[in-house]
Motif scaffolding. Structure first.
Motif, PDB file in Angstrom:
ATOM      1  N   HIS A  73       5.248  -5.096   7.813  1.00 11.23           N
ATOM      2  CA  HIS A  73       3.967  -5.825   7.766  1.00 11.23           C
ATOM      3  C   HIS A  73       3.362  -5.949   9.160  1.00 11.23           C
ATOM      4  CE1 HIS A  73       5.540  -7.990   3.913  1.00 11.23           C
ATOM      5  NE2 HIS A  73       5.102  -6.775   3.666  1.00 11.23           N
ATOM      6  N   ALA A  74       4.200  -6.271  10.145  1.00 14.02           N
ATOM      7  CA  ALA A  74       3.720  -6.403  11.522  1.00 14.02           C
ATOM      8  C   ALA A  74       3.144  -5.076  12.021  1.00 14.02           C
ATOM      9  CB  ALA A  74       4.851  -6.867  12.436  1.00 14.02           C
ATOM     10  N   ALA A  75       3.818  -3.978  11.681  1.00 18.05           N
ATOM     11  CA  ALA A  75       3.355  -2.650  12.104  1.00 18.05           C
ATOM     12  C   ALA A  75       2.024  -2.301  11.434  1.00 18.05           C
ATOM     13  CB  ALA A  75       4.404  -1.599  11.760  1.00 18.05           C
ATOM     14  N   ASN A  76       1.894  -2.642  10.153  1.00 21.32           N
ATOM     15  CA  ASN A  76       0.645  -2.365   9.438  1.00 21.32           C
ATOM     16  C   ASN A  76      -0.512  -3.199   9.992  1.00 21.32           C
ATOM     17  OD1 ASN A  76       1.766  -0.467   7.724  1.00 21.32           O
ATOM     18  ND2 ASN A  76       2.207  -1.925   6.102  1.00 21.32           N
ATOM     19  N   HIS A  77      -0.233  -4.461  10.287  1.00 23.79           N
ATOM     20  CA  HIS A  77      -1.266  -5.319  10.884  1.00 23.79           C
ATOM     21  C   HIS A  77      -1.687  -4.772  12.250  1.00 23.79           C
ATOM     22  CE1 HIS A  77      -0.536  -7.926   7.629  1.00 23.79           C
ATOM     23  NE2 HIS A  77       0.066  -8.936   8.215  1.00 23.79           N
ATOM     24  N   THR A  78      -0.720  -4.269  12.996  1.00 22.67           N
ATOM     25  CA  THR A  78      -1.000  -3.720  14.326  1.00 22.67           C
ATOM     26  C   THR A  78      -1.918  -2.497  14.228  1.00 22.67           C
ATOM     27  OG1 THR A  78       1.109  -4.522  15.199  1.00 22.67           O
ATOM     28  CG2 THR A  78       0.023  -2.760  16.435  1.00 22.67           C
ATOM     29  N   LYS A  79      -1.645  -1.629  13.249  1.00 23.12           N
ATOM     30  CA  LYS A  79      -2.496  -0.451  13.041  1.00 23.12           C
ATOM     31  C   LYS A  79      -3.920  -0.872  12.681  1.00 23.12           C
ATOM     32  CE  LYS A  79       1.317   2.467  11.407  1.00 23.12           C
ATOM     33  NZ  LYS A  79       1.951   3.025  10.185  1.00 23.12           N
ATOM     34  N   ALA A  80      -4.026  -1.883  11.832  1.00 24.08           N
ATOM     35  CA  ALA A  80      -5.356  -2.368  11.431  1.00 24.08           C
ATOM     36  C   ALA A  80      -6.094  -2.967  12.622  1.00 24.08           C
ATOM     37  CB  ALA A  80      -5.212  -3.404  10.319  1.00 24.08           C
ATOM     38  N   LYS A 136      -6.326  -4.459   3.200  1.00 27.46           N
ATOM     39  CA  LYS A 136      -5.213  -3.756   2.551  1.00 27.46           C
ATOM     40  C   LYS A 136      -3.876  -4.224   3.119  1.00 27.46           C
ATOM     41  CE  LYS A 136      -5.283   0.743   1.627  1.00 27.46           C
ATOM     42  NZ  LYS A 136      -5.204   2.219   1.804  1.00 27.46           N
ATOM     43  N   SER A 137      -3.795  -4.327   4.442  1.00 26.86           N
ATOM     44  CA  SER A 137      -2.554  -4.760   5.085  1.00 26.86           C
ATOM     45  C   SER A 137      -2.195  -6.192   4.679  1.00 26.86           C
ATOM     46  CB  SER A 137      -2.684  -4.662   6.611  1.00 26.86           C
ATOM     47  OG  SER A 137      -1.438  -4.859   7.233  1.00 26.86           O
ATOM     48  N   PHE A 138      -3.194  -7.063   4.647  1.00 24.43           N
ATOM     49  CA  PHE A 138      -2.960  -8.452   4.236  1.00 24.43           C
ATOM     50  C   PHE A 138      -2.511  -8.525   2.775  1.00 24.43           C
ATOM     51  CE2 PHE A 138      -6.318 -10.075   7.501  1.00 24.43           C
ATOM     52  CZ  PHE A 138      -5.350 -10.126   8.494  1.00 24.43           C
ATOM     53  N   THR A 139      -3.105  -7.686   1.941  1.00 22.72           N
ATOM     54  CA  THR A 139      -2.756  -7.678   0.516  1.00 22.72           C
ATOM     55  C   THR A 139      -1.307  -7.269   0.309  1.00 22.72           C
ATOM     56  OG1 THR A 139      -5.030  -7.196  -0.161  1.00 22.72           O
ATOM     57  CG2 THR A 139      -3.301  -6.679  -1.750  1.00 22.72           C
ATOM     58  N   TRP A 140      -0.890  -6.215   0.989  1.00 23.18           N
ATOM     59  CA  TRP A 140       0.497  -5.759   0.877  1.00 23.18           C
ATOM     60  C   TRP A 140       1.474  -6.857   1.321  1.00 23.18           C
ATOM     61  CZ3 TRP A 140      -0.133  -0.209   3.356  1.00 23.18           C
ATOM     62  CH2 TRP A 140      -0.664   0.649   2.391  1.00 23.18           C
ATOM     63  N   ALA A 141       1.153  -7.493   2.419  1.00 23.38           N
ATOM     64  CA  ALA A 141       2.027  -8.558   2.926  1.00 23.38           C
ATOM     65  C   ALA A 141       2.045  -9.743   1.962  1.00 23.38           C
ATOM     66  CB  ALA A 141       1.565  -9.003   4.310  1.00 23.38           C
ATOM     67  N   PHE A 142       0.875 -10.155   1.512  1.00 30.52           N
ATOM     68  CA  PHE A 142       0.749 -11.291   0.597  1.00 30.52           C
ATOM     69  C   PHE A 142       1.567 -11.061  -0.672  1.00 30.52           C
ATOM     70  CE2 PHE A 142      -2.211 -13.354  -2.687  1.00 30.52           C
ATOM     71  CZ  PHE A 142      -1.624 -14.606  -2.560  1.00 30.52           C
ATOM     72  N   ASP A 143       1.426  -9.882  -1.274  1.00 33.76           N
ATOM     73  CA  ASP A 143       2.144  -9.583  -2.511  1.00 33.76           C
ATOM     74  C   ASP A 143       3.659  -9.527  -2.291  1.00 33.76           C
ATOM     75  OD1 ASP A 143      -0.207  -9.494  -3.942  1.00 33.76           O
ATOM     76  OD2 ASP A 143      -0.417  -7.311  -3.834  1.00 33.76           O
ATOM     77  N   THR A 144       4.064  -9.028  -1.137  1.00 30.69           N
ATOM     78  CA  THR A 144       5.490  -8.964  -0.821  1.00 30.69           C
ATOM     79  C   THR A 144       6.067 -10.350  -0.567  1.00 30.69           C
ATOM     80  OG1 THR A 144       5.230  -6.763   0.164  1.00 30.69           O
ATOM     81  CG2 THR A 144       7.230  -7.966   0.729  1.00 30.69           C
ATOM     82  N   CYS A 193       1.855   0.388  -3.348  1.00 27.82           N
ATOM     83  CA  CYS A 193       1.225   1.507  -2.628  1.00 27.82           C
ATOM     84  C   CYS A 193       1.570   2.885  -3.193  1.00 27.82           C
ATOM     85  CB  CYS A 193       1.596   1.434  -1.141  1.00 27.82           C
ATOM     86  SG  CYS A 193       3.347   1.780  -0.823  1.00 27.82           S
ATOM     87  N   MET A 194       2.345   2.912  -4.291  1.00 22.54           N
ATOM     88  CA  MET A 194       2.689   4.148  -4.997  1.00 22.54           C
ATOM     89  C   MET A 194       3.608   5.101  -4.226  1.00 22.54           C
ATOM     90  SD  MET A 194       1.288   3.350  -7.756  1.00 22.54           S
ATOM     91  CE  MET A 194       1.536   4.823  -8.734  1.00 22.54           C
ATOM     92  N   THR A 195       4.333   4.598  -3.259  1.00 21.88           N
ATOM     93  CA  THR A 195       5.306   5.430  -2.540  1.00 21.88           C
ATOM     94  C   THR A 195       6.490   5.710  -3.470  1.00 21.88           C
ATOM     95  OG1 THR A 195       4.702   4.507  -0.396  1.00 21.88           O
ATOM     96  CG2 THR A 195       6.881   5.517  -0.558  1.00 21.88           C
ATOM     97  N   PRO A 196       6.969   6.973  -3.575  1.00 21.14           N
ATOM     98  CA  PRO A 196       8.095   7.295  -4.460  1.00 21.14           C
ATOM     99  C   PRO A 196       9.364   6.528  -4.069  1.00 21.14           C
ATOM    100  CG  PRO A 196       6.979   9.281  -3.734  1.00 21.14           C
ATOM    101  CD  PRO A 196       6.434   8.162  -2.902  1.00 21.14           C
ATOM    102  N   LYS A 197      10.142   6.143  -5.063  1.00 17.47           N
ATOM    103  CA  LYS A 197      11.339   5.336  -4.816  1.00 17.47           C
ATOM    104  C   LYS A 197      12.377   6.060  -3.950  1.00 17.47           C
ATOM    105  CE  LYS A 197      14.054   6.529  -8.946  1.00 17.47           C
ATOM    106  NZ  LYS A 197      14.747   5.980 -10.142  1.00 17.47           N
ATOM    107  N   GLU A 198      12.317   7.407  -3.937  1.00 18.85           N
ATOM    108  CA  GLU A 198      13.265   8.181  -3.122  1.00 18.85           C
ATOM    109  C   GLU A 198      13.137   7.859  -1.634  1.00 18.85           C
ATOM    110  OE1 GLU A 198      11.266   9.562  -5.437  1.00 18.85           O
ATOM    111  OE2 GLU A 198      12.790   9.920  -6.979  1.00 18.85           O
ATOM    112  N   LYS A 199      11.976   7.343  -1.246  1.00 19.47           N
ATOM    113  CA  LYS A 199      11.743   7.029   0.171  1.00 19.47           C
ATOM    114  C   LYS A 199      12.100   5.583   0.533  1.00 19.47           C
ATOM    115  CE  LYS A 199       8.119  10.500   0.834  1.00 19.47           C
ATOM    116  NZ  LYS A 199       6.751  10.762   1.319  1.00 19.47           N
ATOM    117  N   PHE A 200      12.450   4.784  -0.467  1.00 17.86           N
ATOM    118  CA  PHE A 200      12.767   3.385  -0.211  1.00 17.86           C
ATOM    119  C   PHE A 200      13.987   3.235   0.703  1.00 17.86           C
ATOM    120  CE2 PHE A 200      10.848   1.530  -4.408  1.00 17.86           C
ATOM    121  CZ  PHE A 200       9.601   1.976  -4.016  1.00 17.86           C
TER     122      PHE A 200
END
Length: 203
Positions: A73-80, A136-144, A193-200
């Motif tokens: 989340h911190a990395a995504n916020h930083t990119k934004a 988008k970044s806030f939404t991902w963090a909020f939902d998590t 975000c629809m990332t495949p589970k193989e990458k988790f």
């Protein structure tokens, strides 16, 4: 010739007037979010170590997974933030490590604040200022964070009832948005975000 110059000047003024102002509030929120998520990541890593020391391995795995999610989340916020032409100043996380039960309670309080107050306001500001990447970044963090809150509540209840064996044996974290799963109940693709589970990432 003079008319052409006047028209060009009017056009320039019109374009300048249409230029969107920087989303001041969202920039402020992104910086606060980066600080909060960076601190939470470091704090949960320390809480995981304490849980291991006290023999609460299932709780330690939860803290490890959450720590990774917060760093995402911190990395995504930083990119934004950087997409808005801004930079984040250095952060020195400050927190206190107590017993695992107290640490879980502290985590519950932190996630409760983020899900009821902080991120709802951040999202409202981002929508008002039309800062789409931040939204988008806030939404991902909020939902998590809503999922983290429930995981922490379950963990504290199990700790108090001495039923830790019933907690998830492991966790999976989406590397793109930080979405956190019970490893036994993972979607084929990340629900956020629809990332495949193989990458988790597995914990």
């Amino acid at each position: 010739m003079r008319n052409i110059f006047v028209l060009a000047l009017i056009s320039l003024i019109a374009l300048t007037g249409c230029k969107q102002a920087k989303p001041v509030k969202t920039i402020e929120n992104l910086k606060a979010g980066i600080k909060g998520e960076t601190t939470a990541s470091a704090k949960y890593a320390a809480f995981a170590q304490k849980a291991k020391e006290e023999g609460h391995d299932a709780v330690a795995k939860l803290f490890e997974a959450a720590s990774k999610a917060e760093s995402i989340h911190a990395a995504n916020h930083t990119k934004a933030l950087e997409a808005l032409g801004e930079k984040m100043e250095a952060i020195k996380p400050e927190f206190e490590v107590k017993s695992t039960a107290e640490n879980l309670q502290a985590a519950i309080e932190g996630e409760s604040y983020e899900t009821t107050t902080m991120y709802p306001q951040f999202l409202k500001d981002a929508q008002t200022e039309k800062a789409e990447k931040a939204e988008k970044s806030f939404t991902w963090a909020f939902d998590t964070e809503k999922k983290h809150l429930e995981f922490y509540k379950s963990a504290l209840n199990a700790l108090n009832a001495k039923t830790e064996a019933q907690l998830p044996a492991g966790y999976a974290v989406c590397p793109v948005c930080g979405n956190t799963y019970d490893a036994a109940k993972v979607d084929e693709k990340c629900a956020f975000c629809m990332t495949p589970k193989e990458k988790f990432l597995k914990f």
